[in-house]
Design a protein around this motif. Structure first.
Motif, short mmCIF file in Angstrom:
data_model
loop_
_atom_site.label_atom_id
_atom_site.label_comp_id
_atom_site.label_asym_id
_atom_site.label_seq_id
_atom_site.Cartn_x
_atom_site.Cartn_y
_atom_site.Cartn_z
N TYR A 48 0.98 -1.08 0.06
CA TYR A 48 -0.16 -0.08 -0.01
C TYR A 48 0.86 1.26 0.05
CZ TYR A 48 -3.87 -3.09 1.22
OH TYR A 48 -4.61 -4.30 1.08
N HIS A 292 -14.35 2.61 -10.48
CA HIS A 292 -13.33 3.03 -9.56
C HIS A 292 -12.23 3.85 -9.77
CE1 HIS A 292 -15.98 -0.34 -8.19
NE2 HIS A 292 -15.32 -1.29 -9.06
N VAL A 316 -8.90 1.91 -5.63
CA VAL A 316 -8.59 1.28 -4.16
C VAL A 316 -9.23 -0.17 -3.97
CG1 VAL A 316 -8.31 3.70 -3.31
CG2 VAL A 316 -10.63 2.43 -3.07
N ASP A 317 -8.87 -0.80 -2.89
CA ASP A 317 -9.46 -1.95 -2.55
C ASP A 317 -10.71 -1.44 -1.90
OD1 ASP A 317 -7.14 -3.32 -3.14
OD2 ASP A 317 -6.53 -3.90 -1.09
N THR A 321 -13.77 5.24 -4.40
CA THR A 321 -13.16 6.09 -3.84
C THR A 321 -13.80 7.54 -3.48
OG1 THR A 321 -11.27 5.16 -4.93
CG2 THR A 321 -10.78 7.34 -3.89
N ASP A 338 -9.69 3.00 1.61
CA ASP A 338 -9.87 1.55 1.21
C ASP A 338 -10.31 0.56 2.23
OD1 ASP A 338 -7.47 1.07 2.71
OD2 ASP A 338 -6.06 1.18 1.04
N ARG A 348 -14.42 0.61 6.08
CA ARG A 348 -13.31 1.09 5.54
C ARG A 348 -12.26 1.70 6.48
NH1 ARG A 348 -17.60 3.97 1.67
NH2 ARG A 348 -18.36 3.80 3.78
N ASN A 369 -2.19 1.35 -4.40
CA ASN A 369 -1.72 -0.17 -4.23
C ASN A 369 -0.26 -0.31 -5.28
OD1 ASN A 369 -3.85 -0.52 -2.88
ND2 ASN A 369 -4.98 -1.78 -4.19
#
Length: 373
Positions: A48, A292, A316-317, A321, A338, A348, A369
């Motif tokens: 990250y 995303h 992001v995971d 976002t 994230d 989150r 990431n």
């Protein structure tokens, strides 16, 4: 005697082996901690760009502002509500807001506790989603989206004499407000504007004709070849609690002056808008939602139109976002979220990293990431 010595030697060797094994386990635990501290998960899969700014609660949708010489962050407070995930976003069932502050980016973060709770809002139904804040004339204003008792989103406002709250909500939502994700921007002339709207669970697609259509589309899609749904913008009046004039489209156009189309999922607006001003230009930033990405469009007026200029943050995971951008001590920063801590879309954690404007006015790409660059 020889047998006894041999036995003692075996005991010593066994004890040494056990001690070595314990040391190895302890070292492995330390190594695991070091891997986490180095922004890598224990499987070595994800690396990250930055770490969560706070870990004692789940936070998301961070709206950051500089008040009284500090950065104050106004996030959503994610909780495990036990609701199954669905397209309406019912699993995002937030019940209150916590306000965070920091003296420096990367420094200690203070959680100021509950600043506003669902039970203290007279018109509340459910779901306190992404808020924002503003300051004017000695008062701090907290703007929040909330479903009313008919399950329709509107935007409320609460006030405080402190940026950390607690805040007291007005008895009714802002007249003429709807949908979600308020983002409030005060220009250099003192005029203040609110940008708002989000599709799918945010219900913006149900307000096509200025009235709520309960049977309207549940998706973000209009006709693919029709102009995409736009974010909304309204000027706030002097009391910061009402709109001054009609709600308008914050229109996004391409370089030829044509509106972005509904099928343009990598560029068109979905939710999570923000406004910042840089070198005299208005930067309207937003999430593309189902793709995303964070995108930006630049205009010469705070109300637009805004010319699409590119993307500046990769996915992001998690689902999408929701961000904010703030200048602090000569540098620009982006706050975002994230799902590093939980691995769950609805739980989150807020993060922050530096944002850079290029010499030509574009925003440099950010990779949340590192291993996906």
């Amino acid at each position: 005697m020889i047998r006894r010595k041999h036995y003692l030697n075996l005991v010593l060797l066994s004890a040494t082996a056990i001690a070595a094994g314990l040391t190895s386990c302890q070292q492995q635990a330390k190594n695991n901690d070091k891997m986490l501290a180095a922004n890598v998960d224990t499987a070595g899969v994800k690396q990250y760009l930055s770490q969560p700014i706070i870990r004692n609660i789940y936070t998301a949708d961070p709206s950051a502002h500089v008040f009284e010489g500090k950065i104050y962050v106004y996030p959503s407070h994610d909780v495990e509500a036990g609701v199954a995930e669905n397209d309406n976003g019912d699993h995002f069932d937030m019940r209150d807001y916590h306000i965070l502050s920091m003296d420096s980016v990367g420094g200690n973060v203070t959680d100021h506790g509950v600043a506003l709770s669902l039970k203290d809002i007279p018109w509340a139904g459910r779901q306190l989603w992404a808020p924002d804040a503003a300051f004017k004339n000695g008062t701090y204003y907290l703007y929040f989206p909330l479903k009313d008792k008919n399950d329709v989103f509107a935007i409320g406002v609460a006030t405080s004499k402190s940026p950390a709250g607690p805040f007291k909500a007005e008895p009714k939502p802002i007249a003429g407000s709807f949908s979600i994700d308020p983002a409030v921007f005060t220009d250099e002339d003192g005029s203040t504007y609110m940008y708002f709207g989000g599709i799918w669970g945010g219900q913006l697609q149900r307000w096509k004709n200025g009235k709520y259509d309960a049977n309207g589309s549940k998706t973000d899609l209009q006709q693919d070849d029709a102009p995409a749904i736009n974010c909304k913008v309204a000027k706030l009046n002097a009391n910061m609690k009402e709109f001054d004039g009609e709600v308008k489209d914050a229109a996004i156009i391409d370089s030829a002056g044509k509106p972005l189309l509904g099928k343009d999922h990598d560029r068109r607006f979905f939710e999570g808008s923000w406004m910042h001003k840089y070198n005299g230009k208005y930067y309207f930033t937003y999430s593309t939602g189902d793709t995303h990405l964070l995108a930006y469009a630049i205009g010469s007026k705070p109300t637009g139109p805004f010319v699409y200029s590119g993307t500046f943050m990769q996915p992001v995971d998690g689902w999408t976002t929701h961000h904010s951008i703030v200048e602090f001590k000569g540098k620009w920063y982006i706050f975002y979220h994230d799902t590093q801590l939980s691995g769950k879309t609805h739980l989150r954690n807020v993060k922050v990293t530096e944002l850079k404007h290029e010499a030509d006015g574009h925003i440099a790409m950010i990779y949340p990431n590192k291993n996906k660059q």
